[in-house]
Design an enzyme around this catalytic site. Structure first.
Site, PDB file in Angstrom:
ATOM      1  N   HIS A   1       0.831  -1.204   0.000  1.00 62.30           N
ATOM      2  CA  HIS A   1       0.000   0.000   0.000  1.00 62.30           C
ATOM      3  C   HIS A   1       0.868   1.258   0.000  1.00 62.30           C
ATOM      4  CE1 HIS A   1      -4.137  -1.739   0.977  1.00 62.30           C
ATOM      5  NE2 HIS A   1      -3.326  -2.778   0.842  1.00 62.30           N
TER       6      HIS A   1
ATOM      7  N   ASP B   1      -5.636   6.136   1.791  1.00 63.47           N
ATOM      8  CA  ASP B   1      -5.820   4.763   1.338  1.00 63.47           C
ATOM      9  C   ASP B   1      -7.295   4.377   1.515  1.00 63.47           C
ATOM     10  OD1 ASP B   1      -5.937   1.842   1.355  1.00 63.47           O
ATOM     11  OD2 ASP B   1      -3.745   1.932   1.358  1.00 63.47           O
TER      12      ASP B   1
END
Ligand code: UDP
Length: 452
Positions: free
Chosen positions: A17, A108
């Site tokens: 990520h 995110d």
């Protein structure tokens, strides 16, 4: 140049990520934005120095400093959210009252609650999706009740603008709700408030996922594809000094890997890695070692330190002439090396995009989460790999591994896959190069921000 338009980007602290969001940050900085990249303390020390003209990095608390060793997944996610809600809020406020108040927070997508935090303080928020658009669409449909969960073995699923998906092609959480309920919730929650966001940023490119991206657009989703978010040197080469992501959560064995690869002929090595999280059972490790050995190819195999105790010791000694096992490697540099003939991969989304961008055909061995879906597309849609069939015990046998490696490295189909890989490599480069689909989307995003 004085960079006046300030943007904050907030990444979830796992390798798969952080990498794409850090890359996206560098792209934004290259377009003249003042960029602050935020992540949390658990990875803080792993950040390498980034070029000074590029981006600022801020590390905030996620409570891991005081976390107990044996924390359950639920407890750790809860602790994370609790601490980060406060520390992120404080950080945005600090910047908000500075000379360069940020205009937007990119977060995110697995932390949808960040949108409310940003808006409370007075700036907008935009989710950044680190999985494929197909997987995003599946999660959306699942969250909206269009998929009966758990999906039963033998079932297949038809969703708009996505090829029919069998049980083995689906995200593991959808098939076994009880296995990781907290992670299923995380995946589905990305779509809990997405309709409130003015933009959805996705690490993919239009040409790769054309049909599903068109479907999203037809549903009025404000989707912008901005990928592949990988270092510029491997694509358009327009960003100076952008040779690597800039953060390794594990220590890479750079010299050992590169020197070893330098001694090997073109297309002769199988690079094997299952990413930063997946774990194989001992029996599987044994079959894999034998399969690699029997293929008679050279192999470079990443086995993380915590996994190494599962390696069969004698077999490794026997294969030491053919193979090199390391605990972590500079994956992009490895994939770009001419000695690499194929990538035996768990099909994590970053690994998939990296292999496509570097023109490396794949042997797909998905383990869990979104990997089975990525494998389906690698084989049937992009036609750049073969998938290992598991036996009735769910094991990839040594025979099957050997067969698949040989098919990609030596077989006729392998040649076709290589040709297709090279085509995807060109399309990936075009997407991020000047005037390409992702470049245009990034330009548009920046222009809107600057003029807002
Ligand atoms: N990676 C790396 N060295 C390794 C193995 C992986 O640098 O030895 C990087 C890889 O390039 C990718 C990331 O780690 O960017 C893994 O992300 P992915 O989405 O493929 O898998 P995950 O780890 O999230 O399962």
């Amino acid at each position: 140049m004085e960079r006046e338009t300030h943007i904050l980007l907030f990444a979830y602290p796992v390798q798969g990520h952080i990498n794409p969001m850090l890359q996206f940050s560098k792209r934004l900085a290259s377009k003249g934005l003042r960029v602050t990249f935020v992540t949390t303390i658990s990875i803080g020390n792993s950040m390498q120095a980034l070029p000074s003209h590029s981006i600022n990095v801020e590390i905030i608390s996620d409570g891991s400093e005081e976390a107990k060793d044996a924390e359950s997944i639920d407890a750790s996610l809860e602790r994370y959210k609790l601490h980060v809600s406060q520390s992120l809020s404080k950080l945005i406020e600090k910047h908000y009252s500075s000379s360069y108040p940020p205009k937007i927070l990119v977060y995110d997508s697995i932390m949808p609650w960040a949108l409310e935090i940003a808006r409370k303080i007075g700036i907008d928020g935009v989710p950044f999706f680190t999985q494929s658009c197909v997987v995003n669409a599946i999660n959306y449909h699942a969250n909206h009740g269009a998929i009966q969960m758990p999906v039963e073995e033998g079932a297949s699923i038809s969703l708009p603008s996505i090829p029919s998906l069998g049980f083995d092609d689906l995200t593991s959480f959808l098939c076994d709700k009880g296995m990781y309920p907290a992670w299923l919730e995380l995946a589905l929650n990305q779509f809990s408030n997405f309709q409130e966001a003015n933009l959805l940023l996705c690490n993919t490119f239009n040409e790769l996922e054309n049909e599903v991206v068109n479907w999203m657009t037809s549903q009025q989703w404000p989707v912008k594809t901005i990928g592949p978010a990988i270092p510029s040197i491997y694509l358009d080469k327009r960003l100076e000094d952008d040779k690597e992501y800039g953060v390794h959560l594990f220590k890479p064995d750079v010299d050992a890997c590169m020197k070893w690869l330098d001694t090997k002929e073109s297309d002769s090595v199988v690079y094997t890695s299952f990413g930063s999280l997946a774990s194989l059972g001992e029996e599987q490790m044994d079959e894999l070692t034998r399969g690699l050995k029997n293929s008679n190819c050279y192999f470079l195999w990443v086995v993380r330190e915590t996994e190494q105790k599962k390696l069969p010791p004698n077999l490794l000694q026997e294969t030491s002439e053919k193979g090199l096992v390391v605990s972590w490697c500079p994956q992009l540099e490895v994939l770009a090396h001419k000695a690499i003939g194929c990538f035996m991969t768990h099909c994590g989304w970053n690994s998939t995009l990296e292999a496509l961008s570097l023109g490396v055909p794949m042997v797909a061995m998905p383990i869990w989460t979104d990997q089975p879906t990525n494998a389906k597309f690698i084989v049937d849609v992009w036609k750049v790999g073969v998938r290992i069939k598991l036996d009735e015990r769910g094991i990839a046998t040594k025979e099957e591994i050997e067969l698949c490696i040989k098919e990609v490295i030596e077989g006729e189909r392998g040649k076709e896959m290589k040709m297709n890989s090279v085509r995807w490599k060109e399309l990936a480069k075009e997407a991020v190069d000047e005037g390409g689909s992702s470049d245009k989307n990034i330009e548009e995003f920046v222009a809107k921000l600057v003029n807002s």
